[in-house]
Design an enzyme around this catalytic site. Structure first.
Site, PDB file in Angstrom:
ATOM      1  CB  THR A 160      -0.463   0.461   1.089  1.00  0.00           C
ATOM      2  OG1 THR A 160      -1.644  -1.634   1.543  1.00  0.00           O
ATOM      3  CG2 THR A 160      -2.140   0.850   1.143  1.00  0.00           C
ATOM      4  CB  VAL A 188     -12.407  -6.110  -0.455  1.00  0.00           C
ATOM      5  CG1 VAL A 188     -11.905  -4.617   0.058  1.00  0.00           C
ATOM      6  CG2 VAL A 188     -12.911  -6.214  -1.808  1.00  0.00           C
ATOM      7  N   GLY A 189      -9.452  -5.338   1.134  1.00  0.00           N
ATOM      8  CA  GLY A 189      -8.678  -5.085   2.583  1.00  0.00           C
ATOM      9  C   GLY A 189      -9.083  -4.160   2.889  1.00  0.00           C
ATOM     10  CG  ASP A 190      -6.247  -1.108   4.849  1.00  0.00           C
ATOM     11  OD1 ASP A 190      -5.894  -2.808   4.754  1.00  0.00           O
ATOM     12  OD2 ASP A 190      -5.502  -0.541   5.536  1.00  0.00           O
ATOM     13  CB  THR A 209       0.367   0.884   5.370  1.00  0.00           C
ATOM     14  OG1 THR A 209       1.278  -0.519   4.468  1.00  0.00           O
ATOM     15  CG2 THR A 209       1.087   1.414   6.350  1.00  0.00           C
ATOM     16  N   GLY A 210      -0.637  -2.177   6.091  1.00  0.00           N
ATOM     17  CA  GLY A 210      -0.318  -2.998   6.934  1.00  0.00           C
ATOM     18  C   GLY A 210      -1.401  -4.495   6.339  1.00  0.00           C
TER      19      GLY A 210
HETATM   20  N1  GLY Z   1      -3.236  -2.944   3.706  1.00  0.00           N
HETATM   21  C1  GLY Z   1      -3.982  -3.701   2.213  1.00  0.00           C
HETATM   22  C2  GLY Z   1      -4.733  -4.675   1.882  1.00  0.00           C
HETATM   23  O1  GLY Z   1      -4.816  -5.359   2.809  1.00  0.00           O
HETATM   24  O2  GLY Z   1      -5.330  -4.854   0.617  1.00  0.00           O
END
Ligand code: GLY
Length: 274
Positions: A160, A188-190, A209-210
């Site tokens: 990210t 889908v992430g955060d 980020t993570g």
């Molecule tokens: N931090 C970005 C994701 O997990 O997609």
């Protein structure tokens, strides 16, 4: 007064600090904080050394699906699982400013991007393809811990890019990602989830980020936002990041005119003030 904070992804190489600083110096020249964070993220999307736009991670099935979002107090725009565009962050900004919606996903996001004039573009790079093959092979051979293990992400996350800005009392934030190391199509992430990977309100702005699943579970950004005023923003962020233990996580924030960038693993970042 102008402040901008950029990050190039937790677990990304510390040597990228110089590039992130260069992009921050360019972005702070913009007159509005939204323009500045979008420009900062666009520059990192165009740089194949970051996992966003060109150079994005490749999923198990070989596709590239990207997420991006922008936020200002009271408004939000995001694209989820968008494919074949050069700059997801520009499409997310257009969702916010030029559509009646806040979030567009999948083929609807791609169609919207085309209507807005963004041409078909292949964001894949040789390096990203080699990374995917390397992870798959090492997983198959049992050489690395299972997916979703902190040791796995320490090696393969490169996660990210994001930016937060505070210009003359106004906040904005932007984020873009190719997703974590190796995921199922459709995951889908955060990053495009307001309150999880990104947030901004009248008191501040933040981008995380993570590992998206962990950040969504804790709703990291809104947790930090809700604590603004109860101590230094740097201390609030550090306490939240510590709660992730050894799960690679980082956050950038600006609140009450104070910037910070906190992570529990290498996270190239820059803080520029004017
Ligand atoms: N931090 C970005 C994701 O997990 O997609």
């Amino acid at each position: 007064m102008k402040i901008i904070v950029l990050h190039g992804g937790v677990s990304n190489k510390p040597e990228l600090m110089g590039k992130v600083e260069e992009y921050a110096e360019i972005a702070i020249e913009k007159s509005e904080p939204l323009e500045a964070v979008v420009e900062a993220v666009r520059l990192m999307e165009d740089d194949p050394l970051f996992n966003a736009g060109t150079g994005s991670n490749i999923r198990i099935d070989g596709s590239i699906q990207m997420d991006a979002a922008v936020i200002v107090p009271g408004d939000f725009g995001a694209v989820i699982n968008i494919e074949k565009v050069k700059n997801p962050v520009l499409v997310a900004r257009d969702v916010m400013l030029k559509s009646p919606h806040m979030i567009l996903a999948g083929d609807g996001a791609v169609k919207f991007a085309r209507k807005m004039g963004y041409e078909s573009y292949d964001p894949s790079t040789k390096k990203a393809m080699e990374k995917r093959d390397r992870i798959l092979n090492r997983l198959k051979n049992g050489e690395i811990p299972e997916y979703y293990h902190p040791e796995f992400f320490k090696e393969f996350l490169g996660d990210t890019v994001g930016a937060v800005a505070f210009f003359d009392g106004k906040y904005a934030a932007a984020v873009s990602t190719g997703g974590t190391g190796l995921t199922l199509r459709g995951r889908v992430g955060d990053s495009p989830i307001p309150g999880a990977g990104i947030f901004a309100g009248e008191k501040g702005a933040m981008v995380a980020t993570g590992i998206g699943e962990e950040i969504v579970r804790r709703m990291l950004s809104i947790r930090v936002y809700s604590k603004i005023g109860k101590g230094r923003i740097e201390d609030i962020c550090r306490q939240e990041i510590e709660s992730f233990g050894d799960i690679p996580t980082g956050i950038i924030a600006v609140a009450n005119g104070k910037p910070c960038a906190i992570s529990n693993l290498s996270m190239p970042h820059a803080i520029v003030l004017r």
